[in-house]
Design a protein around this motif. Structure first.
Motif, mmCIF file in Angstrom:
data_model
loop_
_atom_site.group_PDB
_atom_site.id
_atom_site.type_symbol
_atom_site.label_atom_id
_atom_site.label_comp_id
_atom_site.label_asym_id
_atom_site.label_seq_id
_atom_site.Cartn_x
_atom_site.Cartn_y
_atom_site.Cartn_z
ATOM 1 N N PHE A 1 0.819 -1.205 0.000
ATOM 2 C CA PHE A 1 0.000 0.000 0.000
ATOM 3 C C PHE A 1 0.858 1.263 0.000
ATOM 4 N N LYS A 2 2.025 1.207 0.630
ATOM 5 C CA LYS A 2 2.943 2.342 0.567
ATOM 6 C C LYS A 2 3.432 2.554 -0.860
ATOM 7 N N LEU A 3 3.755 1.456 -1.537
ATOM 8 C CA LEU A 3 4.201 1.541 -2.917
ATOM 9 C C LEU A 3 3.088 2.067 -3.815
ATOM 10 N N LEU A 4 1.869 1.602 -3.580
ATOM 11 C CA LEU A 4 0.731 2.052 -4.361
ATOM 12 C C LEU A 4 0.501 3.546 -4.163
ATOM 13 N N LYS A 5 0.598 4.004 -2.932
ATOM 14 C CA LYS A 5 0.402 5.419 -2.633
ATOM 15 C C LYS A 5 1.509 6.265 -3.261
ATOM 16 N N ALA A 6 2.749 5.771 -3.198
ATOM 17 C CA ALA A 6 3.866 6.501 -3.791
ATOM 18 C C ALA A 6 3.734 6.546 -5.315
ATOM 19 N N THR A 7 3.281 5.449 -5.914
ATOM 20 C CA THR A 7 3.093 5.419 -7.364
ATOM 21 C C THR A 7 2.007 6.392 -7.787
ATOM 22 N N LYS A 8 0.918 6.441 -7.038
ATOM 23 C CA LYS A 8 -0.174 7.361 -7.352
ATOM 24 C C LYS A 8 0.308 8.806 -7.250
ATOM 25 N N LYS A 9 1.084 9.106 -6.221
ATOM 26 C CA LYS A 9 1.614 10.457 -6.044
ATOM 27 C C LYS A 9 2.566 10.812 -7.182
ATOM 28 N N PHE A 10 3.428 9.854 -7.568
ATOM 29 C CA PHE A 10 4.378 10.081 -8.659
ATOM 30 C C PHE A 10 3.640 10.328 -9.968
ATOM 31 N N LEU A 11 2.625 9.506 -10.255
ATOM 32 C CA LEU A 11 1.879 9.667 -11.495
ATOM 33 C C LEU A 11 1.129 10.987 -11.533
ATOM 34 N N LYS A 12 0.517 11.353 -10.418
ATOM 35 C CA LYS A 12 -0.242 12.599 -10.387
ATOM 36 C C LYS A 12 0.679 13.792 -10.612
ATOM 37 N N LYS A 13 1.902 13.686 -10.138
ATOM 38 C CA LYS A 13 2.848 14.787 -10.264
ATOM 39 C C LYS A 13 3.526 14.808 -11.627
ATOM 40 N N ASN A 14 3.860 13.652 -12.196
ATOM 41 C CA ASN A 14 4.710 13.596 -13.384
ATOM 42 C C ASN A 14 4.040 13.099 -14.653
ATOM 43 N N LEU A 15 2.828 12.591 -14.577
ATOM 44 C CA LEU A 15 2.200 12.026 -15.768
ATOM 45 C C LEU A 15 2.016 13.075 -16.854
ATOM 46 N N LYS A 16 1.686 14.293 -16.481
ATOM 47 C CA LYS A 16 1.476 15.322 -17.498
ATOM 48 C C LYS A 16 2.761 15.629 -18.262
ATOM 49 N N TRP A 17 3.913 15.478 -17.610
ATOM 50 C CA TRP A 17 5.175 15.727 -18.314
ATOM 51 C C TRP A 17 5.486 14.603 -19.290
ATOM 52 N N PHE A 18 5.225 13.360 -18.891
ATOM 53 C CA PHE A 18 5.415 12.246 -19.809
ATOM 54 C C PHE A 18 4.453 12.356 -20.989
ATOM 55 N N ALA A 19 3.205 12.726 -20.715
ATOM 56 C CA ALA A 19 2.213 12.860 -21.781
ATOM 57 C C ALA A 19 2.597 13.986 -22.736
ATOM 58 N N THR A 20 3.094 15.081 -22.193
ATOM 59 C CA THR A 20 3.537 16.187 -23.040
ATOM 60 C C THR A 20 4.693 15.756 -23.937
ATOM 61 N N PHE A 21 5.630 14.993 -23.371
ATOM 62 C CA PHE A 21 6.751 14.488 -24.165
ATOM 63 C C PHE A 21 6.250 13.655 -25.340
ATOM 64 N N PHE A 22 5.287 12.754 -25.085
ATOM 65 C CA PHE A 22 4.803 11.891 -26.153
ATOM 66 C C PHE A 22 4.010 12.665 -27.197
ATOM 67 N N ILE A 23 3.286 13.707 -26.789
ATOM 68 C CA ILE A 23 2.565 14.529 -27.761
ATOM 69 C C ILE A 23 3.547 15.287 -28.638
ATOM 70 N N LEU A 24 4.565 15.889 -28.025
ATOM 71 C CA LEU A 24 5.564 16.605 -28.813
ATOM 72 C C LEU A 24 6.349 15.660 -29.726
ATOM 73 N N LEU A 25 6.641 14.467 -29.237
ATOM 74 C CA LEU A 25 7.316 13.482 -30.065
ATOM 75 C C LEU A 25 6.430 13.080 -31.246
ATOM 76 N N GLY A 26 5.131 12.924 -30.994
ATOM 77 C CA GLY A 26 4.200 12.601 -32.076
ATOM 78 C C GLY A 26 4.132 13.704 -33.119
ATOM 79 N N LEU A 27 4.168 14.965 -32.672
ATOM 80 C CA LEU A 27 4.171 16.074 -33.622
ATOM 81 C C LEU A 27 5.460 16.097 -34.436
ATOM 82 N N LEU A 28 6.582 15.836 -33.800
ATOM 83 C CA LEU A 28 7.857 15.774 -34.514
ATOM 84 C C LEU A 28 7.848 14.657 -35.549
ATOM 85 N N LEU A 29 7.344 13.501 -35.165
ATOM 86 C CA LEU A 29 7.297 12.376 -36.101
ATOM 87 C C LEU A 29 6.339 12.646 -37.256
#
Length: 110
Positions: free
Chosen positions: A28-56
């Motif tokens: 449950f600690k790992l699950l909570k840490a993963t949720k916190k990490f995703l909530k904080k960093n998912l938008k940056w990963f998603a932005t990277f993939f969108i920009l990569l898609g535009l470049l491609l």
């Protein structure tokens, strides 16, 4: 005051229950840490993939652009859902069917 005596099986059951509860805590600690990490960093990963898609797309690398951009769209849609941001959810959520058309065309399902 009378002492309560437990049989050996009762003691083993209590130890087993205690062991199961204590072994579940790290999960449950790992699950909570993963949720916190995703909530904080998912938008940056998603932005990277969108920009990569535009470049491609600009480099005319089909179908890699669809794969990359759709990953970014799914990431931003999930981010909009988690943060309860309707504008982001509608913007990126409505792009999902458009990418589905691209997938159907790519894999010959039309």
């Amino acid at each position: 005051m009378p002492r309560i005596r437990f049989s050996r099986t009762q003691v083993e059951k209590k130890q087993k229950i205690t062991l199961q509860v204590s072994s579940a805590k790290p999960f449950f600690k790992l699950l909570k840490a993963t949720k916190k990490f995703l909530k904080k960093n998912l938008k940056w990963f998603a932005t990277f993939f969108i920009l990569l898609g535009l470049l491609l797309t600009n480099l005319n690398l089909y179908p890699y652009n669809i794969f990359s951009h759709s990953l970014g769209v799914l990431g931003w849609t999930f981010t909009g859902y988690v943060n309860k941001d309707r504008a982001i959810l509608i913007n990126f959520g409505l792009q999902i069917p458009l990418f589905m058309i691209g997938y159907f065309k790519l894999f010959g399902m039309s």
